[in-house]
Design a protein around this motif. Structure first.
Motif, PDB file in Angstrom:
ATOM      1  N   GLY A  74       0.863  -1.182   0.000  1.00  0.00           N
ATOM      2  CA  GLY A  74       0.000   0.000   0.000  1.00  0.00           C
ATOM      3  C   GLY A  74       0.892   1.222   0.000  1.00  0.00           C
ATOM      4  N   VAL A  75       0.294   2.386   0.222  1.00  0.00           N
ATOM      5  CA  VAL A  75       1.095   3.609   0.201  1.00  0.00           C
ATOM      6  C   VAL A  75       2.180   3.572   1.277  1.00  0.00           C
ATOM      7  N   SER A  76       1.907   2.920   2.434  1.00  0.00           N
ATOM      8  CA  SER A  76       2.910   2.888   3.516  1.00  0.00           C
ATOM      9  C   SER A  76       4.082   1.997   3.130  1.00  0.00           C
ATOM     10  N   GLY A  77       3.802   0.775   2.656  1.00  0.00           N
ATOM     11  CA  GLY A  77       4.876  -0.157   2.312  1.00  0.00           C
ATOM     12  C   GLY A  77       5.721   0.356   1.155  1.00  0.00           C
TER      13      GLY A  77
ATOM     14  N   VAL B  83       9.873  -6.193  -1.321  1.00  0.00           N
ATOM     15  CA  VAL B  83       8.491  -5.956  -0.861  1.00  0.00           C
ATOM     16  C   VAL B  83       7.710  -7.242  -1.110  1.00  0.00           C
ATOM     17  N   VAL B  84       7.039  -7.774  -0.091  1.00  0.00           N
ATOM     18  CA  VAL B  84       6.140  -8.919  -0.275  1.00  0.00           C
ATOM     19  C   VAL B  84       4.733  -8.488   0.129  1.00  0.00           C
ATOM     20  N   ALA B  85       3.754  -8.838  -0.696  1.00  0.00           N
ATOM     21  CA  ALA B  85       2.393  -8.407  -0.368  1.00  0.00           C
ATOM     22  C   ALA B  85       1.350  -9.327  -0.982  1.00  0.00           C
ATOM     23  N   LYS B  86       0.247  -9.428  -0.275  1.00  0.00           N
ATOM     24  CA  LYS B  86      -0.900 -10.205  -0.777  1.00  0.00           C
ATOM     25  C   LYS B  86      -1.602  -9.431  -1.901  1.00  0.00           C
ATOM     26  N   HIS B  87      -1.680  -8.099  -1.735  1.00  0.00           N
ATOM     27  CA  HIS B  87      -2.338  -7.260  -2.755  1.00  0.00           C
ATOM     28  C   HIS B  87      -1.353  -6.236  -3.298  1.00  0.00           C
ATOM     29  N   MET B  88      -1.517  -5.948  -4.587  1.00  0.00           N
ATOM     30  CA  MET B  88      -0.617  -5.026  -5.295  1.00  0.00           C
ATOM     31  C   MET B  88      -1.438  -3.933  -5.975  1.00  0.00           C
TER      32      MET B  88
ATOM     33  N   GLN C 268       3.024 -12.425  -2.197  1.00  0.00           N
ATOM     34  CA  GLN C 268       3.161 -13.482  -1.181  1.00  0.00           C
ATOM     35  C   GLN C 268       2.174 -13.241  -0.035  1.00  0.00           C
ATOM     36  N   ILE C 269       1.526 -14.296   0.438  1.00  0.00           N
ATOM     37  CA  ILE C 269       0.716 -14.154   1.654  1.00  0.00           C
ATOM     38  C   ILE C 269       1.578 -14.594   2.829  1.00  0.00           C
ATOM     39  N   ILE C 270       1.665 -13.767   3.844  1.00  0.00           N
ATOM     40  CA  ILE C 270       2.466 -14.076   5.031  1.00  0.00           C
ATOM     41  C   ILE C 270       1.492 -14.411   6.166  1.00  0.00           C
ATOM     42  N   SER C 271       1.586 -15.625   6.713  1.00  0.00           N
ATOM     43  CA  SER C 271       0.662 -15.992   7.807  1.00  0.00           C
ATOM     44  C   SER C 271       1.187 -15.493   9.140  1.00  0.00           C
TER      45      SER C 271
ATOM     46  N   ASN D 276       6.804  -3.959   8.942  1.00  0.00           N
ATOM     47  CA  ASN D 276       5.405  -4.392   8.905  1.00  0.00           C
ATOM     48  C   ASN D 276       4.495  -3.228   8.489  1.00  0.00           C
ATOM     49  N   CYS D 277       4.088  -3.242   7.209  1.00  0.00           N
ATOM     50  CA  CYS D 277       3.183  -2.190   6.679  1.00  0.00           C
ATOM     51  C   CYS D 277       1.891  -2.852   6.214  1.00  0.00           C
ATOM     52  N   THR D 278       1.259  -3.635   7.075  1.00  0.00           N
ATOM     53  CA  THR D 278       0.099  -4.437   6.671  1.00  0.00           C
ATOM     54  C   THR D 278      -1.237  -3.734   6.917  1.00  0.00           C
ATOM     55  N   GLY D 279      -1.218  -2.485   7.338  1.00  0.00           N
ATOM     56  CA  GLY D 279      -2.469  -1.733   7.480  1.00  0.00           C
ATOM     57  C   GLY D 279      -3.453  -2.409   8.408  1.00  0.00           C
TER      58      GLY D 279
ATOM     59  N   LYS E 260      -4.669  -9.281  11.921  1.00  0.00           N
ATOM     60  CA  LYS E 260      -4.765 -10.737  11.690  1.00  0.00           C
ATOM     61  C   LYS E 260      -3.415 -11.382  11.422  1.00  0.00           C
ATOM     62  N   LEU E 261      -2.350 -10.595  11.319  1.00  0.00           N
ATOM     63  CA  LEU E 261      -1.027 -11.149  11.001  1.00  0.00           C
ATOM     64  C   LEU E 261      -0.448 -11.860  12.227  1.00  0.00           C
ATOM     65  N   GLY E 262      -0.112 -13.149  12.060  1.00  0.00           N
ATOM     66  CA  GLY E 262       0.456 -13.920  13.168  1.00  0.00           C
ATOM     67  C   GLY E 262       1.713 -13.259  13.717  1.00  0.00           C
TER      68      GLY E 262
ATOM     69  N   ARG F 206     -14.941   2.401   8.289  1.00  0.00           N
ATOM     70  CA  ARG F 206     -15.477   2.141   6.941  1.00  0.00           C
ATOM     71  C   ARG F 206     -15.792   3.442   6.207  1.00  0.00           C
ATOM     72  N   GLY F 207     -15.243   3.549   5.005  1.00  0.00           N
ATOM     73  CA  GLY F 207     -15.468   4.751   4.201  1.00  0.00           C
ATOM     74  C   GLY F 207     -16.183   4.407   2.912  1.00  0.00           C
ATOM     75  N   GLN F 208     -17.444   4.825   2.806  1.00  0.00           N
ATOM     76  CA  GLN F 208     -18.176   4.607   1.557  1.00  0.00           C
ATOM     77  C   GLN F 208     -18.075   5.863   0.704  1.00  0.00           C
TER      78      GLN F 208
ATOM     79  N   GLY G 189      -1.604   1.482  10.796  1.00  0.00           N
ATOM     80  CA  GLY G 189      -2.653   2.104  11.618  1.00  0.00           C
ATOM     81  C   GLY G 189      -2.833   3.573  11.306  1.00  0.00           C
ATOM     82  N   HIS G 190      -2.769   3.939   9.996  1.00  0.00           N
ATOM     83  CA  HIS G 190      -2.796   5.355   9.603  1.00  0.00           C
ATOM     84  C   HIS G 190      -4.200   5.906   9.386  1.00  0.00           C
ATOM     85  N   ALA G 191      -5.226   5.128   9.708  1.00  0.00           N
ATOM     86  CA  ALA G 191      -6.618   5.600   9.592  1.00  0.00           C
ATOM     87  C   ALA G 191      -6.805   6.362   8.280  1.00  0.00           C
TER      88      ALA G 191
ATOM     89  N   TYR H  38      -5.202   9.080   7.197  1.00  0.00           N
ATOM     90  CA  TYR H  38      -4.100  10.004   6.857  1.00  0.00           C
ATOM     91  C   TYR H  38      -2.882   9.278   6.283  1.00  0.00           C
ATOM     92  N   GLY H  39      -3.092   8.096   5.701  1.00  0.00           N
ATOM     93  CA  GLY H  39      -1.964   7.303   5.217  1.00  0.00           C
ATOM     94  C   GLY H  39      -1.160   7.979   4.120  1.00  0.00           C
ATOM     95  N   TYR H  40      -1.822   8.702   3.220  1.00  0.00           N
ATOM     96  CA  TYR H  40      -1.100   9.408   2.151  1.00  0.00           C
ATOM     97  C   TYR H  40      -0.465  10.685   2.701  1.00  0.00           C
TER      98      TYR H  40
HETATM   99  P1  FAD Z   1      -2.981  -0.872   2.793  1.00  0.00           P
HETATM  100  O1  FAD Z   1      -3.164   0.034   1.644  1.00  0.00           O
HETATM  101  O2  FAD Z   1      -4.184  -1.607   3.277  1.00  0.00           O
HETATM  102  O3  FAD Z   1      -1.859  -1.902   2.380  1.00  0.00           O
HETATM  103  C1  FAD Z   1      -1.598  -3.039   3.174  1.00  0.00           C
HETATM  104  C2  FAD Z   1      -0.697  -3.964   2.370  1.00  0.00           C
HETATM  105  O4  FAD Z   1      -0.304  -5.040   3.223  1.00  0.00           O
HETATM  106  C3  FAD Z   1      -1.366  -4.600   1.156  1.00  0.00           C
HETATM  107  O5  FAD Z   1      -0.453  -4.742   0.101  1.00  0.00           O
HETATM  108  C4  FAD Z   1      -1.773  -5.973   1.691  1.00  0.00           C
HETATM  109  O6  FAD Z   1      -1.937  -6.965   0.674  1.00  0.00           O
HETATM  110  C5  FAD Z   1      -0.574  -6.254   2.560  1.00  0.00           C
HETATM  111  N1  FAD Z   1      -0.813  -7.303   3.555  1.00  0.00           N
HETATM  112  C6  FAD Z   1      -1.609  -7.233   4.644  1.00  0.00           C
HETATM  113  N2  FAD Z   1      -1.554  -8.398   5.327  1.00  0.00           N
HETATM  114  C7  FAD Z   1      -0.690  -9.194   4.631  1.00  0.00           C
HETATM  115  C8  FAD Z   1      -0.217 -10.515   4.821  1.00  0.00           C
HETATM  116  N3  FAD Z   1      -0.584 -11.267   5.869  1.00  0.00           N
HETATM  117  N4  FAD Z   1       0.643 -11.045   3.895  1.00  0.00           N
HETATM  118  C9  FAD Z   1       1.055 -10.313   2.837  1.00  0.00           C
HETATM  119  N5  FAD Z   1       0.626  -9.045   2.607  1.00  0.00           N
HETATM  120  C10 FAD Z   1      -0.238  -8.505   3.502  1.00  0.00           C
HETATM  121  N6  FAD Z   1      -5.590   9.125   3.417  1.00  0.00           N
HETATM  122  C11 FAD Z   1      -5.093  10.354   3.139  1.00  0.00           C
HETATM  123  O7  FAD Z   1      -3.945  10.660   3.472  1.00  0.00           O
HETATM  124  N7  FAD Z   1      -5.863  11.298   2.505  1.00  0.00           N
HETATM  125  C12 FAD Z   1      -7.136  11.039   2.108  1.00  0.00           C
HETATM  126  O8  FAD Z   1      -7.806  11.891   1.514  1.00  0.00           O
HETATM  127  C13 FAD Z   1      -7.677   9.756   2.380  1.00  0.00           C
HETATM  128  N8  FAD Z   1      -8.943   9.451   2.014  1.00  0.00           N
HETATM  129  C14 FAD Z   1      -9.432   8.194   2.252  1.00  0.00           C
HETATM  130  C15 FAD Z   1     -10.725   7.884   1.831  1.00  0.00           C
HETATM  131  C16 FAD Z   1     -11.231   6.610   2.003  1.00  0.00           C
HETATM  132  C17 FAD Z   1     -12.624   6.297   1.530  1.00  0.00           C
HETATM  133  C18 FAD Z   1     -10.421   5.619   2.604  1.00  0.00           C
HETATM  134  C19 FAD Z   1     -10.942   4.223   2.758  1.00  0.00           C
HETATM  135  C20 FAD Z   1      -9.143   5.924   3.055  1.00  0.00           C
HETATM  136  C21 FAD Z   1      -8.640   7.210   2.907  1.00  0.00           C
HETATM  137  N9  FAD Z   1      -7.368   7.577   3.340  1.00  0.00           N
HETATM  138  C22 FAD Z   1      -6.856   8.808   3.055  1.00  0.00           C
HETATM  139  C23 FAD Z   1      -6.576   6.660   4.193  1.00  0.00           C
HETATM  140  C24 FAD Z   1      -5.529   5.876   3.420  1.00  0.00           C
HETATM  141  O9  FAD Z   1      -6.106   5.288   2.304  1.00  0.00           O
HETATM  142  C25 FAD Z   1      -4.908   4.803   4.341  1.00  0.00           C
HETATM  143  O10 FAD Z   1      -4.429   5.383   5.528  1.00  0.00           O
HETATM  144  C26 FAD Z   1      -3.757   4.107   3.628  1.00  0.00           C
HETATM  145  O11 FAD Z   1      -4.146   3.666   2.361  1.00  0.00           O
HETATM  146  C27 FAD Z   1      -3.218   2.924   4.438  1.00  0.00           C
HETATM  147  O12 FAD Z   1      -2.193   2.373   3.651  1.00  0.00           O
HETATM  148  P2  FAD Z   1      -1.349   1.126   4.121  1.00  0.00           P
HETATM  149  O13 FAD Z   1      -0.278   0.947   3.114  1.00  0.00           O
HETATM  150  O14 FAD Z   1      -0.951   1.296   5.549  1.00  0.00           O
HETATM  151  O15 FAD Z   1      -2.373  -0.096   4.077  1.00  0.00           O
END
Ligand code: FAD
Length: 362
Positions: free
Chosen positions: A12-15, A32-37, A172-175, A195-198, A203-205, A216-218, A332-334, A336-338
């Motif tokens: 994700g943006v953090s990783g 970088v290893v990740a379940k989703h790209m 890669q999925i990491i258990s 650890n950038c698993t959001g 759920k990560l062991g 939840r953001g709709q 845990g960036h709620a 503000y992750g970007y």
């Molecule tokens: P994620 O993007 O969830 O990435 C997690 C990564 O970890 C993924 O690749 C996943 O596959 C991988 N992963 C997890 N578990 C495993 C595992 N066991 N094995 C392998 N890989 C694993 N932020 C802003 O700054 N500005 C905004 O305007 C903004 N608006 C938003 C609007 C909405 C509707 C939403 C939903 C969010 C918004 N955000 C905004 C928040 C922002 O999107 C998040 O804070 C950010 O995307 C979190 O990124 P992340 O990389 O930490 O997590």
């Protein structure tokens, strides 16, 4: 000097930002290893669903405020000088309704409700709006120049930058976090795992952080272009609903939100909530639809993303885990992750440098 083998879990943006900043040091060999790209749309993967704009909500003096402050210059530089990143500058209005100010949920609006927030000198062109510039039902407001990120362009751009700096990206999925240290592309054990698993850090062991829950953001993504972005301090439809819109760069559409429903894992859009989201946006800015009401919106899609909310804020610290060694957490960036991405990633780089230095002294 020795090479440092580093595995980052998460794309994700953090990783991706963390991997990129680490890889700028040629001694760091990063996988970088990740379940989703980037390219995937999944409820466990938050980053593609974000708006995403820069609008700090952190309280003054907190680590999150520092991370947001430090990130602005990087995003502004990308908007100004790197068109392929998919980020543009955009005028941003913050609207305040006095009736929202006492409500607990609007406190997450943080310093934004103030006419003098801590970040007013971080961003350009901050000013207080005059009463004749305010929409109907709004008591006060401010304007500044923000950025809006087209996440469908920016995430692949980050992957490209990572690859350019020698990062190897693997699906890669990491258990359990201990598995990650065996996934370095050199086949050597990783010296450090990041650890950038959001949200899925819950759920990560080996981590299982139950304090990370979904917010939840709709959203509704539309073709209408308001040529600006705006956020309001509250709505009349409950404390977990929001009203904002922003227009993504380069044809990314306008994102209209939203909601902030804590603990709700529902991945499917709620049609009633969708209608309320659209109604609030066109009431706030009738020019969005040339005064035609909700029917004037040209809908691209309805969508849901789950923000990785942590009541105590982002987890950014090192931990020695048995069978793994050093792990640095950045999750845990709620919402503000970007807007905190570069500040947080710089903090990870400092922690990793400290770990490597202390290993070298042994
Ligand atoms: P994620 O993007 O969830 O990435 C997690 C990564 O970890 C993924 O690749 C996943 O596959 C991988 N992963 C997890 N578990 C495993 C595992 N066991 N094995 C392998 N890989 C694993 N932020 C802003 O700054 N500005 C905004 O305007 C903004 N608006 C938003 C609007 C909405 C509707 C939403 C939903 C969010 C918004 N955000 C905004 C928040 C922002 O999107 C998040 O804070 C950010 O995307 C979190 O990124 P992340 O990389 O930490 O997590």
């Amino acid at each position: 000097m020795m090479e440092n083998n580093i595995v980052v879990i998460g794309a994700g943006v953090s990783g991706l930002t963390t991997a990129l900043l680490l890889a700028k040091d040629p001694w760091n060999k990063v996988t970088v290893v990740a379940k989703h790209m980037p390219g995937d749309y999944d409820i466990e993967y938050t980053s593609p669903w974000a708006g995403a704009d820069y609008h700090p909500f952190a309280k003054a003096g907190t680590p999150e405020a520092t991370y947001e402050h430090e990130t602005w210059q990087h995003l502004a530089n990308l908007a100004e000088n790197v068109p392929e990143a998919g980020i543009h500058f955009q005028k941003s209005h913050t609207y305040i309704r006095n009736k929202d100010l006492e409500i607990e949920s609007s406190k997450k609006f943080g310093d934004s409700a103030s006419s003098s927030p801590w970040w007013k000198d971080t961003v350009p062109d901050f000013r207080i709006l005059s009463p004749d510039e305010l929409p109907k039902g709004i008591d006060g407001g401010t304007e500044f120049t923000s950025v809006c990120i087209n996440t469908t362009l920016y995430l692949p751009y980050l992957v490209g930058q990572c690859r350019k700096h020698g990062v190897v990206v693997k699906r890669q999925i990491i258990s359990h976090v201990r598995e990650a240290s065996g996934h370095h592309h050199t086949f050597n054990k990783a010296d450090v795992v990041i650890n950038c698993t959001g949200l899925m850090a819950s759920k990560l062991g080996g981590v299982n952080d139950q304090s990370v829950i979904p917010a939840r953001g709709q959203i509704v993504v539309v073709r209408n272009d308001p040529n600006m972005q705006a956020a309001c301090s509250g709505t009349d439809n409950g404390n977990d609903e929001l009203c904002y819109y922003m227009c993504r760069a380069s044809g990314g559409g306008t994102v209209i939100g939203g909601s902030y429903q804590l603990g709700n894992w529902e991945s499917q859009p709620d049609p009633n909530l969708a209608l309320r989201i659209m109604k609030r946006a066109v009431e706030l800015n009738p020019a969005l639809v040339d005064g035609k009401g909700v029917e004037g919106l040209s809908i691209i899609r309805h969508a849901v993303g789950l923000r990785p909310y942590r009541a105590q804020g982002v987890r950014l610290e090192k931990e020695k885990i048995k069978g793994v060694g050093w792990v640095v957490h950045n999750y845990g960036h709620a919402g503000y992750g970007y807007q905190a991405s570069y500040g947080c990633s710089q903090a990870v780089v400092k922690l990793v440098d400290g770990i490597i230095e202390s290993k070298a002294r042994l």
